[in-house]
Enzyme design. Structure first.
Site, PDB file in Angstrom:
ATOM      1  N   GLU A  38       1.082  22.690  33.565  1.00 10.56           N
ATOM      2  CA  GLU A  38       1.694  21.824  32.768  1.00 10.56           C
ATOM      3  C   GLU A  38       3.170  22.387  32.749  1.00 10.56           C
ATOM      4  O   GLU A  38       3.679  23.938  32.800  1.00 10.56           O
ATOM      5  CB  GLU A  38       0.796  21.424  31.569  1.00 10.56           C
ATOM      6  CG  GLU A  38       1.427  20.313  30.549  1.00 10.56           C
ATOM      7  CD  GLU A  38       0.548  20.456  29.002  1.00 10.56           C
ATOM      8  OE1 GLU A  38      -0.166  21.308  28.729  1.00 10.56           O
ATOM      9  OE2 GLU A  38       0.763  20.428  28.281  1.00 10.56           O
ATOM     10  N   LYS A 109       0.520  12.563  29.827  1.00 10.74           N
ATOM     11  CA  LYS A 109      -0.479  13.183  28.918  1.00 10.74           C
ATOM     12  C   LYS A 109      -1.254  12.203  27.796  1.00 10.74           C
ATOM     13  O   LYS A 109      -0.042  12.129  26.693  1.00 10.74           O
ATOM     14  CB  LYS A 109       0.298  14.303  28.646  1.00 10.74           C
ATOM     15  CG  LYS A 109      -1.128  15.340  27.833  1.00 10.74           C
ATOM     16  CD  LYS A 109      -0.524  16.179  27.464  1.00 10.74           C
ATOM     17  CE  LYS A 109      -1.857  17.433  26.810  1.00 10.74           C
ATOM     18  NZ  LYS A 109      -0.916  18.913  26.246  1.00 10.74           N
ATOM     19  N   CYS A 146      -3.800  19.372  30.622  1.00 11.72           N
ATOM     20  CA  CYS A 146      -4.236  20.624  29.450  1.00 11.72           C
ATOM     21  C   CYS A 146      -5.459  19.820  28.191  1.00 11.72           C
ATOM     22  O   CYS A 146      -6.599  20.046  28.832  1.00 11.72           O
ATOM     23  CB  CYS A 146      -3.183  20.860  28.733  1.00 11.72           C
ATOM     24  SG  CYS A 146      -3.268  22.680  28.131  1.00 11.72           S
TER      25      CYS A 146
END
Ligand code: ACM
Length: 266
Positions: A38, A109, A146
Site C-alpha cells: 500500500e 480503498k 490493507c
C-alpha cells in the site's frame, strides 16, 4: 503461473527513491503477477495536506505509474501496487493493476483505517475483477487494500465476481491480518497475496511500526509464501490459478451454491 510479493520500506514523500528501491528488488525476477505494498510511492504517516499533495499523483500518467509500466513491460508480468492518488482536489488511498502492454486499472480503498480518514476520501470504485493473460489462459484478479481485510464482504465481493487471486497491498500495523488471510482464502477458495511494507515511520509526534511478513495463501488455506518481518524482499512461487475455480468443500458442499441468501442479506 509465477506470483508473489515485493515488500520494502518506502521512503516518506520520495517517489524517486521508492522507484529505485523497487527497481533494485525486482531486478532479475521472473513473475506473471507481482504485488507491492500500500502507498508504495509515498509512505504513510502524513502530517499536512501539502505533504500529501507532494507525495501523490494522478492515475494513470504520473511518474510512479510510468515507472510501473516500464517494469511491467520489461519483466513481461503484471504488477499491482498501492499508490497515493490525487484526483482534482481530493486524495485516495488507491491501488493499480498494470499490464505489460501499459493498461492501468485502479481501485480506491473502501475501508479507511484510523487517521487515513483525515487525508483520504473513501473509495468509490467498488470491488472489480479484471482478466489478466497468462500464457494461454486468462486469470481473474481483484484488488483490496490493507484494512479491507477486516470486512469479509471485500474478499467475498471479489470472489463472487469470479476473482481467482486477490491482490492485497498493505501497510499493516496490527498483528492479525496475516493469520486472518487463511480464512479469507479458505472461505472463498481463492489465492490471496498480501504485500505488506516494513519499517518504522516517526513524524509529527506519531510513530508507527509496520509488520512486514507478507503472505501468499492458496484456496485450501496453505501458506505458500511467508515473508520476513523486517527485510526488503521479493518472493515468488508457482501457483495453478485454476485451483480457485473449484469451490467444493465436500462432495455435498459448494461454497457459493450453499450460501443461504434467503436467510441473510449480506
Ligand atoms: C491499514 O489499513 N493500513 C492498516
Amino acid at each position: 503461473m509465477k506470483a508473489g510479493y515485493l515488500q520494502f520500506k518506502p521512503e516518506f514523500c520520495s517517489t524517486d527513491a521508492n522507484i529505485k528501491k523497487i527497481q533494485r528488488l525486482i531486478e532479475g525476477k521472473e513473475f506473471d503477477l507481482l504485488v507491492l505494498p500500500e502507498l508504495a510511492n509515498s509512505g504513510y504517516l502524513f502530517s499536512d495536506f501539502e505533504e500529501l499533495n507532494k507525495a501523490s499523483e494522478e492515475i494513470p500518467n504520473g511518474k510512479f505509474c510510468n515507472a510501473l509500466r516500464e517494469l511491467s513491460k520489461h519483466h513481461s508480468g503484471y504488477i499491482v501496487s498501492g499508490i497515493c492518488e490525487k484526483a482534482g482536489g481530493i486524495f485516495f488511498n488507491s491501488s493499480v493493476l498494470v499490464s505489460p502492454e501499459g493498461t492501468i486499472y485502479s481501485y480506491r480503498k473502501i475501508h479507511l483505517f484510523a487517521d487515513e480518514k483525515k487525508w483520504f476520501s473513501p473509495g468509490d470504485t467498488g470491488f472489480n475483477v479484471y482478466e489478466i493473460a497468462v500464457k494461454d489462459t486468462h486469470v481473474k484478479v481483484g484488488m483490496m487494500i490493507c484494512f479491507d481485510w477486516l470486512y469479509p464482504e471485500s474478499a467475498r465481493s471479489l470472489a463472487l465476481k469470479g476473482a481467482q487471486i486477490i491482490c492485497h497491498p498493505s501497510n499493516l500495523v496490527m498483528p492479525y491480518c496475516q493469520r486472518a488471510m487463511f480464512t479469507r482464502a479458505l472461505e472463498n477458495h481463492v489465492f490471496t497475496i498480501t504485500a505488506n511494507r516494513t519499517g518504522k515511520e516517526a513524524r509529527g509526534g506519531d510513530e508507527l511500526e509496520f509488520t512486514g511478513g507478507s503472505v501468499m495463501v492458496d484456496p485450501k488455506g496453505n501458506y505458500l509464501l511467508e515473508g520476513s518481518l523486517d527485510k526488503d524482499e521479493c518472493e515468488i512461487a508457482d501457483i495453478d490459478p485454476a485451483e480457485a475455480l473449484n469451490k467444493d468443500i465436500t462432495p455435498n458442499n459448494e461454497i457459493f451454491q450453499d450460501r443461504r441468501t434467503d436467510m441473510y442479506s449480506l
